[in-house]
Design a protein around this motif. Structure first.
Motif, PDB file in Angstrom:
ATOM      1  N   THR A  13       0.539  -1.214  -0.316  1.00  0.00           N
ATOM      2  CA  THR A  13       0.035   0.103   0.037  1.00  0.00           C
ATOM      3  C   THR A  13       0.914   0.814  -0.068  1.00  0.00           C
ATOM      4  OG1 THR A  13      -1.588  -1.156   1.088  1.00  0.00           O
ATOM      5  CG2 THR A  13      -1.942   0.998   0.631  1.00  0.00           C
ATOM      6  N   TRP A  14       1.215   1.974  -1.293  1.00  0.00           N
ATOM      7  CA  TRP A  14       1.499   3.119  -0.842  1.00  0.00           C
ATOM      8  C   TRP A  14       0.443   4.464  -0.821  1.00  0.00           C
ATOM      9  CZ3 TRP A  14       1.635  -0.109  -4.899  1.00  0.00           C
ATOM     10  CH2 TRP A  14       3.020  -0.663  -5.281  1.00  0.00           C
ATOM     11  N   ILE A  15       0.797   5.133   0.093  1.00  0.00           N
ATOM     12  CA  ILE A  15       0.826   6.244   0.601  1.00  0.00           C
ATOM     13  C   ILE A  15       0.763   7.304   0.683  1.00  0.00           C
ATOM     14  CG2 ILE A  15      -0.673   7.639   3.511  1.00  0.00           C
ATOM     15  CD1 ILE A  15      -0.157   4.662   4.570  1.00  0.00           C
ATOM     16  N   ASN A  16       0.039   8.293  -0.230  1.00  0.00           N
ATOM     17  CA  ASN A  16       0.792   9.734  -0.213  1.00  0.00           C
ATOM     18  C   ASN A  16       0.712  11.069   1.079  1.00  0.00           C
ATOM     19  OD1 ASN A  16       1.540  12.462  -1.451  1.00  0.00           O
ATOM     20  ND2 ASN A  16       0.015  12.337  -2.834  1.00  0.00           N
ATOM     21  N   HIS A  17       2.059  11.264   1.662  1.00  0.00           N
ATOM     22  CA  HIS A  17       2.220  11.850   2.755  1.00  0.00           C
ATOM     23  C   HIS A  17       2.624  13.440   2.520  1.00  0.00           C
ATOM     24  CE1 HIS A  17       1.083   8.724   5.695  1.00  0.00           C
ATOM     25  NE2 HIS A  17       2.841   7.887   4.662  1.00  0.00           N
ATOM     26  N   ASP A  18       3.024  13.519   0.919  1.00  0.00           N
ATOM     27  CA  ASP A  18       3.301  15.093   0.409  1.00  0.00           C
ATOM     28  C   ASP A  18       2.124  16.064   0.109  1.00  0.00           C
ATOM     29  OD1 ASP A  18       5.343  16.531  -0.955  1.00  0.00           O
ATOM     30  OD2 ASP A  18       5.172  15.498  -2.391  1.00  0.00           O
ATOM     31  N   ASP A  19       2.671  17.218  -0.092  1.00  0.00           N
ATOM     32  CA  ASP A  19       1.433  17.671  -1.034  1.00  0.00           C
ATOM     33  C   ASP A  19       0.678  18.415  -1.612  1.00  0.00           C
ATOM     34  OD1 ASP A  19       1.481  18.541   1.974  1.00  0.00           O
ATOM     35  OD2 ASP A  19       2.849  20.556   1.943  1.00  0.00           O
ATOM     36  N   SER A  20       1.339  17.410  -2.656  1.00  0.00           N
ATOM     37  CA  SER A  20       1.772  16.935  -4.575  1.00  0.00           C
ATOM     38  C   SER A  20       0.880  16.152  -4.242  1.00  0.00           C
ATOM     39  CB  SER A  20       3.113  17.859  -5.145  1.00  0.00           C
ATOM     40  OG  SER A  20       3.005  18.683  -4.788  1.00  0.00           O
ATOM     41  N   PRO A  21       0.415  15.818  -5.530  1.00  0.00           N
ATOM     42  CA  PRO A  21      -0.215  14.862  -6.419  1.00  0.00           C
ATOM     43  C   PRO A  21       0.627  13.604  -6.584  1.00  0.00           C
ATOM     44  CG  PRO A  21      -1.027  16.188  -7.173  1.00  0.00           C
ATOM     45  CD  PRO A  21      -0.700  17.498  -5.708  1.00  0.00           C
ATOM     46  N   HIS A  22       0.268  12.508  -7.025  1.00  0.00           N
ATOM     47  CA  HIS A  22       1.324  11.350  -7.044  1.00  0.00           C
ATOM     48  C   HIS A  22       0.635  10.350  -7.852  1.00  0.00           C
ATOM     49  CE1 HIS A  22       5.176  13.623  -5.726  1.00  0.00           C
ATOM     50  NE2 HIS A  22       4.033  13.442  -4.607  1.00  0.00           N
ATOM     51  N   THR A  23       0.974   9.468  -8.566  1.00  0.00           N
ATOM     52  CA  THR A  23       0.496   8.624  -8.941  1.00  0.00           C
ATOM     53  C   THR A  23       1.696   7.279  -8.777  1.00  0.00           C
ATOM     54  OG1 THR A  23       1.311   8.486 -11.237  1.00  0.00           O
ATOM     55  CG2 THR A  23      -0.879   9.240 -11.245  1.00  0.00           C
ATOM     56  N   VAL A  24       1.153   6.268  -8.354  1.00  0.00           N
ATOM     57  CA  VAL A  24       2.066   4.397  -9.062  1.00  0.00           C
ATOM     58  C   VAL A  24       1.512   3.866  -9.832  1.00  0.00           C
ATOM     59  CG1 VAL A  24       2.705   2.462  -7.615  1.00  0.00           C
ATOM     60  CG2 VAL A  24       2.091   5.022  -6.199  1.00  0.00           C
ATOM     61  N   ALA A  25       2.929   3.893 -10.885  1.00  0.00           N
ATOM     62  CA  ALA A  25       2.481   3.668 -12.256  1.00  0.00           C
ATOM     63  C   ALA A  25       3.789   2.259 -12.478  1.00  0.00           C
ATOM     64  CB  ALA A  25       2.138   4.037 -13.497  1.00  0.00           C
ATOM     65  N   GLU A  26       2.723   0.989 -12.972  1.00  0.00           N
ATOM     66  CA  GLU A  26       4.148   0.215 -12.921  1.00  0.00           C
ATOM     67  C   GLU A  26       4.412   0.275 -14.474  1.00  0.00           C
ATOM     68  OE1 GLU A  26       6.195  -3.485 -14.656  1.00  0.00           O
ATOM     69  OE2 GLU A  26       3.975  -3.055 -15.383  1.00  0.00           O
ATOM     70  N   ALA A  27       6.068   0.074 -14.307  1.00  0.00           N
ATOM     71  CA  ALA A  27       6.993  -0.005 -16.335  1.00  0.00           C
ATOM     72  C   ALA A  27       5.929  -0.412 -17.296  1.00  0.00           C
ATOM     73  CB  ALA A  27       8.316   0.024 -16.133  1.00  0.00           C
ATOM     74  N   GLY A  28       5.588  -1.190 -16.410  1.00  0.00           N
ATOM     75  CA  GLY A  28       5.110  -2.161 -17.930  1.00  0.00           C
ATOM     76  C   GLY A  28       3.675  -1.970 -18.290  1.00  0.00           C
TER      77      GLY A  28
END
Length: 70
Positions: A13-28
């Motif tokens: 599980t990834w949790i965004n603790h940053d003030d900016s939006p982020h994504t998680v994408a597998e390279a493939g």
């Protein structure tokens, strides 16, 4: 961490603790999250052994690897 090792069947599980939006994408491009705002989470279960490289599509320099063992 840049690399994490887990076993097949485990979940990350990834949790965004940053003030900016982020994504998680597998390279493939086999899986990808929606944009994660502060406090949002994304989970993925890894069923097959292998090395899975991922990155943030909004910040491509942000990368990591999940090593999945049997």
């Amino acid at each position: 961490p840049p690399t994490i090792t887990i076993h097949a069947g485990e979940n990350i599980t990834w949790i965004n603790h940053d003030d900016s939006p982020h994504t998680v994408a597998e390279a493939g491009k086999t899986w990808r999250s929606a944009a994660l705002d502060t406090g949002d989470t994304f989970s993925h279960t890894f069923t097959q052994p292998g090395a899975y490289h991922y990155f943030c599509t909004m910040h491509p320099q942000m990368t990591g690897t999940i090593e999945v063992k049997p």
